[in-house]
Motif scaffolding. Structure first.
Motif, PDB file in Angstrom:
ATOM      1  N   LYS A  36       0.737  -0.862   0.122  1.00 15.87           N
ATOM      2  CA  LYS A  36      -0.320  -0.276   0.391  1.00 15.87           C
ATOM      3  C   LYS A  36       0.934   1.371  -0.111  1.00 15.87           C
ATOM      4  O   LYS A  36      -0.083   2.468  -0.010  1.00 15.87           O
ATOM      5  CB  LYS A  36      -1.259  -0.174   0.735  1.00 15.87           C
ATOM      6  CG  LYS A  36      -0.307  -0.334   2.714  1.00 15.87           C
ATOM      7  CD  LYS A  36      -1.680  -0.039   3.570  1.00 15.87           C
ATOM      8  CE  LYS A  36      -2.807   0.797   3.823  1.00 15.87           C
ATOM      9  NZ  LYS A  36      -2.756   0.903   5.197  1.00 15.87           N
ATOM     10  N   ARG A 282     -11.699   3.129   1.035  1.00 18.16           N
ATOM     11  CA  ARG A 282     -11.863   1.536   0.849  1.00 18.16           C
ATOM     12  C   ARG A 282     -12.468   0.385   1.798  1.00 18.16           C
ATOM     13  O   ARG A 282     -11.612   1.171   2.386  1.00 18.16           O
ATOM     14  CB  ARG A 282     -10.784   0.944  -0.026  1.00 18.16           C
ATOM     15  CG  ARG A 282     -10.939   1.445  -0.911  1.00 18.16           C
ATOM     16  CD  ARG A 282      -8.621   0.380  -1.661  1.00 18.16           C
ATOM     17  NE  ARG A 282      -8.523   1.159  -2.878  1.00 18.16           N
ATOM     18  CZ  ARG A 282      -8.588   0.887  -4.173  1.00 18.16           C
ATOM     19  NH1 ARG A 282      -9.534   0.553  -4.885  1.00 18.16           N
ATOM     20  NH2 ARG A 282      -7.844   1.304  -4.924  1.00 18.16           N
ATOM     21  N   PRO A 283     -13.344  -0.193   1.816  1.00 15.52           N
ATOM     22  CA  PRO A 283     -13.612  -0.503   2.867  1.00 15.52           C
ATOM     23  C   PRO A 283     -12.993  -2.600   3.044  1.00 15.52           C
ATOM     24  O   PRO A 283     -11.493  -2.472   2.203  1.00 15.52           O
ATOM     25  CB  PRO A 283     -14.892  -1.877   2.059  1.00 15.52           C
ATOM     26  CG  PRO A 283     -14.870  -1.998   0.606  1.00 15.52           C
ATOM     27  CD  PRO A 283     -13.971  -0.658  -0.128  1.00 15.52           C
ATOM     28  N   SER A 284     -12.716  -2.711   3.997  1.00 13.53           N
ATOM     29  CA  SER A 284     -12.052  -3.874   4.312  1.00 13.53           C
ATOM     30  C   SER A 284     -11.722  -4.722   2.899  1.00 13.53           C
ATOM     31  O   SER A 284     -12.854  -5.062   2.063  1.00 13.53           O
ATOM     32  CB  SER A 284     -12.169  -5.001   5.708  1.00 13.53           C
ATOM     33  OG  SER A 284     -11.447  -3.846   6.672  1.00 13.53           O
ATOM     34  N   GLN A 285     -10.513  -5.882   3.560  1.00 12.87           N
ATOM     35  CA  GLN A 285     -10.639  -6.934   2.560  1.00 12.87           C
ATOM     36  C   GLN A 285     -11.649  -7.887   2.539  1.00 12.87           C
ATOM     37  O   GLN A 285     -12.376  -8.463   3.546  1.00 12.87           O
ATOM     38  CB  GLN A 285      -9.393  -8.045   2.452  1.00 12.87           C
ATOM     39  CG  GLN A 285      -8.721  -8.076   3.611  1.00 12.87           C
ATOM     40  CD  GLN A 285      -7.814  -7.881   3.739  1.00 12.87           C
ATOM     41  OE1 GLN A 285      -6.351  -8.571   3.521  1.00 12.87           O
ATOM     42  NE2 GLN A 285      -6.986  -6.151   4.762  1.00 12.87           N
ATOM     43  N   TYR A 286     -12.080  -8.673   1.796  1.00 16.80           N
ATOM     44  CA  TYR A 286     -12.973  -9.320   1.486  1.00 16.80           C
ATOM     45  C   TYR A 286     -12.527 -10.918   0.881  1.00 16.80           C
ATOM     46  O   TYR A 286     -12.088 -11.108   0.189  1.00 16.80           O
ATOM     47  CB  TYR A 286     -14.410 -10.107   0.900  1.00 16.80           C
ATOM     48  CG  TYR A 286     -15.357 -10.870   1.087  1.00 16.80           C
ATOM     49  CD1 TYR A 286     -16.107 -11.231   2.101  1.00 16.80           C
ATOM     50  CD2 TYR A 286     -15.665 -11.129  -0.201  1.00 16.80           C
ATOM     51  CE1 TYR A 286     -16.401 -12.645   1.996  1.00 16.80           C
ATOM     52  CE2 TYR A 286     -16.097 -12.371  -0.242  1.00 16.80           C
ATOM     53  CZ  TYR A 286     -16.631 -13.300   0.773  1.00 16.80           C
ATOM     54  OH  TYR A 286     -17.552 -14.209   1.257  1.00 16.80           O
ATOM     55  N   VAL A 297       0.439 -10.901   1.395  1.00 16.09           N
ATOM     56  CA  VAL A 297       0.045  -9.867   2.017  1.00 16.09           C
ATOM     57  C   VAL A 297      -1.169  -9.082   1.231  1.00 16.09           C
ATOM     58  O   VAL A 297      -1.723  -9.154  -0.270  1.00 16.09           O
ATOM     59  CB  VAL A 297       1.142  -8.841   2.413  1.00 16.09           C
ATOM     60  CG1 VAL A 297       0.630  -7.112   2.338  1.00 16.09           C
ATOM     61  CG2 VAL A 297       1.771  -8.925   3.202  1.00 16.09           C
ATOM     62  N   VAL A 298      -2.380  -8.637   1.836  1.00 23.05           N
ATOM     63  CA  VAL A 298      -3.246  -8.390   1.487  1.00 23.05           C
ATOM     64  C   VAL A 298      -4.001  -7.291   1.938  1.00 23.05           C
ATOM     65  O   VAL A 298      -3.359  -6.927   2.942  1.00 23.05           O
ATOM     66  CB  VAL A 298      -4.801  -9.161   1.490  1.00 23.05           C
ATOM     67  CG1 VAL A 298      -5.991  -8.754   0.706  1.00 23.05           C
ATOM     68  CG2 VAL A 298      -4.239 -10.607   0.754  1.00 23.05           C
ATOM     69  N   THR A 299      -4.669  -6.214   1.343  1.00 17.72           N
ATOM     70  CA  THR A 299      -5.080  -4.558   2.058  1.00 17.72           C
ATOM     71  C   THR A 299      -6.617  -4.523   1.841  1.00 17.72           C
ATOM     72  O   THR A 299      -6.834  -5.219   1.246  1.00 17.72           O
ATOM     73  CB  THR A 299      -3.677  -3.934   1.791  1.00 17.72           C
ATOM     74  OG1 THR A 299      -4.416  -2.954   2.372  1.00 17.72           O
ATOM     75  CG2 THR A 299      -4.073  -2.950  -0.105  1.00 17.72           C
ATOM     76  N   GLU A 300      -6.481  -2.982   1.857  1.00 14.94           N
ATOM     77  CA  GLU A 300      -7.966  -2.311   1.514  1.00 14.94           C
ATOM     78  C   GLU A 300      -9.185  -2.584   1.032  1.00 14.94           C
ATOM     79  O   GLU A 300      -7.730  -2.315  -0.373  1.00 14.94           O
ATOM     80  CB  GLU A 300      -8.096  -0.922   1.646  1.00 14.94           C
ATOM     81  CG  GLU A 300      -7.665  -1.250   3.335  1.00 14.94           C
ATOM     82  CD  GLU A 300      -7.439   0.579   4.375  1.00 14.94           C
ATOM     83  OE1 GLU A 300      -6.830   1.074   3.189  1.00 14.94           O
ATOM     84  OE2 GLU A 300      -6.810   0.379   5.135  1.00 14.94           O
TER      85      GLU A 300
END
Lengths: 381, 371
Positions: A36, A282-286, A297-300
């Motif tokens: 990010k 942005r919303p949270s990760q789904y 690693v995953v983000t918004e």
């Protein structure tokens, strides 16, 4: 105007041509990094966390993305009444104008900026490096040792020492000589491109350097050697920790894999020295019902239905069902549809990989340029 | 014209059935949907339609709320002209305190340039195009427009909310009532009212000086029947946060694309406070299924059908199912949680097993950071 103790000048004008497609649209400091961030966030956050509130950013090569990212510096608390952040591009004068000819020339052309704050010390940084460092400790070292200039150094393996500027010091850490990329290095202390100068000395040497027609106007090649020749006190400041200059596509990819290694010392996920950046809402990760995430690693704003293995995805990335992404970096807003296999790849922003595709051979790093659409292989059959 | 509107958010909301989450905060600042707070939705709706003057009238327990909204920067409300205004109760009157708070801060309402007001509450969570409501209100020529949601789940959702009796032909309001859960169909009042500023001022004065008035909102409902009130039917998703179980279900609904796609749209983003957390790390061996996860987490264990907030550490051999985990929480090795709501700053010790159920989720209350 109140005097500033230390002002930071960040060199952010480099192209980073060895990064290929990554720097086609933007200067190297603006290249996205670590899920990010952008590379310059590390230097900016280090300044913010070190209590520095006045920063000049020297821009030259394709600065639009960088300028938009930095804005008035709000994410790093640089929206200040006195001080704050200023982007400093080359400019015209009554007698014409010049591009920044070298790192020292860039600072020389902005001596007026520094004069306005009349700082005691000037911190010169590169906007290209990934590391977490408290500049207050380095400044204390500079003051305690009574140096005219302090250069941060990192111990590198002897085999790699000839890629760096090498400092040869005595037992007190005083620099005796400096060699730029020596064939036979005498020490393993490499310059990190981080300098603290006592401002009066810096000013004197920058003015002298500007008058020297033969100079390349570079800190490493000209300013440091001429200070050494004149017997000024130059001191090395040893830094222990992660530091990486992501100069090539390979090292860019490796730095990301470093982030994912369990015993990494980047400490990106540690909470005590935050790296700040400018973010969109942005919303949270789904994470979907059949997703599998392994060391990734995953983000918004991400939506993940497929598999991510040793990979880093940036905000707003979509990964479809039965898709497997391995050892890869997927940048902002790229969409990877169902049934795709991606290995050892760097997918830039806003790419759409349609269903039934395979990218990357797992050996060489595949780079997909931004805004590309990779058509479905199923349709062609 | 949207330029002629200001917005007032009245946070005098019924907390009776959601007490375990509101011991330290108003409903407006309860964390919701992994990274938001309840108030983020109405605040974002207001700024997304172009309104730049927002007053928040809150109660005494507003530390968490003022910390969250700050100067309004996240919603672009840190303005020289207009912007965000937050008013807290000073003296605590037991009845009708919101009317008195509004009256005491009348100068703010007078000074604002806008001729019209949107009055709203925070607990009706939605992503609404308020510009459309404004157009409908202006076209109607009515004294007031009130927004409602027509539902066929009134026996389980929207309990204790106001209901509206509406004339099918003219859309005019006939009467008001309360949803006591006896029938499935009801027109639920979303507590969004549009009116002229003068009308609001009149209502505030009347309510503040009326000895029978219990709260400003109840006074409006009493007065509405005497006014020419237009109604606006809202067809989008509405999540009502007024009980523990509705809070639980609302979070769970956000796991379904039908709800999340409607609430989170790129053309009308929901803004919230920025915390600068790093991205989330999924360590080898973790298993994550159908979950909404915020940034700043490190996930090693199993997570299924859950909503996880910012800065949550989930260690090895942890099993989390159907849970809502708020912010800054560590769940130590081997813990097993199902149908649990864990409020902020809690450490769940090694091997802990906690179990609630769908109707009665177990709430672990917020831990204070001080002794």
């Amino acid at each position: 105007m109140a005097k500033k103790n230390m002002v930071a000048m960040i060199l952010a004008g480099g192209q980073g041509s060895r990064l290929g497609l990554l720097t086609k649209q933007m200067a190297k400091p603006a290249v996205p990094f670590g899920g990010k961030y952008r590379i310059i966030d590390f230097a900016l956050s280090n300044c913010c966390n070190s209590g520095i509130d006045t920063v000049g950013i020297l821009t030259q090569y394709k600065p639009q993305v960088l300028n938009a990212h930095i804005g008035i510096g709000t994410p790093w608390d640089f929206d200040r009444v006195h001080g704050g952040i200023a982007t400093l591009p080359p400019y015209m004068t009554e007698v014409g104008g010049d591009w920044y000819k070298g790192t020292a020339n860039a600072i020389y052309q902005n001596l007026n900026f520094l004069e306005g704050y009349n700082p005691g010390y000037v911190l010169i940084l590169s906007g290209d490096h990934i590391y977490k460092m408290d500049y207050r400790k380095m400044l204390k070292h500079h003051i305690d040792s009574g140096a005219d200039a302090t250069i941060a150094v990192i111990d590198v393996p002897l085999s790699e020492a000839s890629r760096f500027g090498i400092m040869n010091t005595n037992e007190d850490g005083v620099i005796e000589s400096f060699e730029e990329k020596p064939a036979n290095p005498k020490s393993t202390l490499a310059s990190m491109g981080i300098y603290i100068f006592t401002y009066d000395k810096l000013k004197k040497y920058l003015i002298a350097d500007a008058e020297d027609k033969d100079s390349e106007n570079d800190f490493g090649k000209n300013i440091i050697p001429s200070m050494l020749n004149n017997g000024e006190k130059l001191v090395a400041y040893s830094f222990n920790g992660y530091w990486k200059d992501v100069g090539t596509v390979d090292s860019y990819w490796e730095a990301h894999m470093d982030l994912l290694s369990p015993d990494n010392d980047v400490e990106l996920f540690a909470n005590d020295w935050k790296i700040y950046t400018s973010t969109e809402a942005r919303p949270s990760q789904y994470i979907g019902p059949d997703a599998r995430l392994e060391n990734s690693v995953v983000t918004e704003g991400c939506v993940i239905y497929g598999q991510l293995i040793n990979s880093i995805v940036f905000p707003g990335v979509y990964v479809g069902k039965n898709t497997r992404i391995e050892n890869s970096i997927i940048m902002e807003n790229s969409v990877i549809e169902d049934n795709v296999i991606i290995s050892k790849s760097i997918i830039l922003e806003n790419v759409k990989v349609e269903a039934h595709n395979a990218i990357g051979n797992g050996k060489d790093i595949a780079v997909i340029d931004s805004n590309k659409v990779i058509l479905s292989q199923a349709k062609m059959d | 014209m949207i330029k002629d509107y200001m917005a007032i958010i009245n946070l005098d909301e019924n907390e009776n059935d959601i007490r375990s989450l509101t011991t330290n905060r108003p409903i407006a600042s309860i964390p919701l949907g992994s990274r938001y707070r309840v108030i983020d939705f109405i605040l974002s709706n207001i700024v997304n339609c172009g309104i730049q003057n927002v007053g928040i009238f809150s109660g005494t327990n507003s530390r968490s709320l003022t910390d969250h909204v700050g100067t309004g920067k996240a919603w672009d409300l840190n303005r020289k002209i207009d912007g965000l205004f937050v008013f807290n109760h000073g003296l605590c009157d037991f009845v009708n305190h919101d009317s008195k708070l509004l009256k005491n801060n009348m100068e703010y309402i007078y000074r604002s340039h806008s001729d019209n007001v949107i009055l709203a509450s925070s607990y009706m969570v939605c992503n609404m195009d308020l510009a459309d409501v404004v157009h409908a209100h202006e076209a109607s020529g009515a004294d007031m427009t009130v927004v409602y949601k027509s539902t066929d789940e009134a026996d389980s959702e929207f309990l204790n909310c106001y209901t509206l009796d509406i004339d099918d032909k003219t859309n005019r309001l006939l009467g008001v009532g309360k949803n006591i859960g006896f029938s499935q169909n009801a027109n639920i009042c979303m507590e969004i009212f549009l009116m002229k500023k003068e009308k609001l001022v009149e209502l505030i004065y009347k309510s503040a000086h009326n000895l029978d008035s219990k709260s400003f909102i109840s006074f409006i409902f009493n007065e509405m029947v005497n006014l020419n009130v237009n109604t606006y039917k809202y067809d989008g998703i509405v999540l009502c946060i007024n009980t523990i179980s509705s809070y639980y279900r609302s979070n769970m609904k956000m796991l379904t694309p039908e709800v999340s796609d409607k609430l989170f749209r790129s053309d009308r983003p929901i803004y919230t406070k920025i915390k600068d957390e790093p991205p989330t790390l999924y360590v080898k061996g973790c298993e994550v299924e159908n979950s909404l996860i915020a940034d700043g987490c490190i996930i090693r264990g199993k997570v299924k059908n859950s909503v996880i907030g910012r800065y949550v550490d989930i260690e090895d051999d942890v099993e989390i199912e159907n849970c809502i985990i708020l912010q800054n929480i560590r769940i130590h090795k081997g813990a097993k949680l199902s149908h649990v709501i864990i409020d902020k700053n809690v450490d769940i010790e090694e091997g802990t097993e906690l179990k609630g159920n769908e109707t009665f989720p177990l709430v672990i209350e917020k831990k204070n950071l001080f002794k």
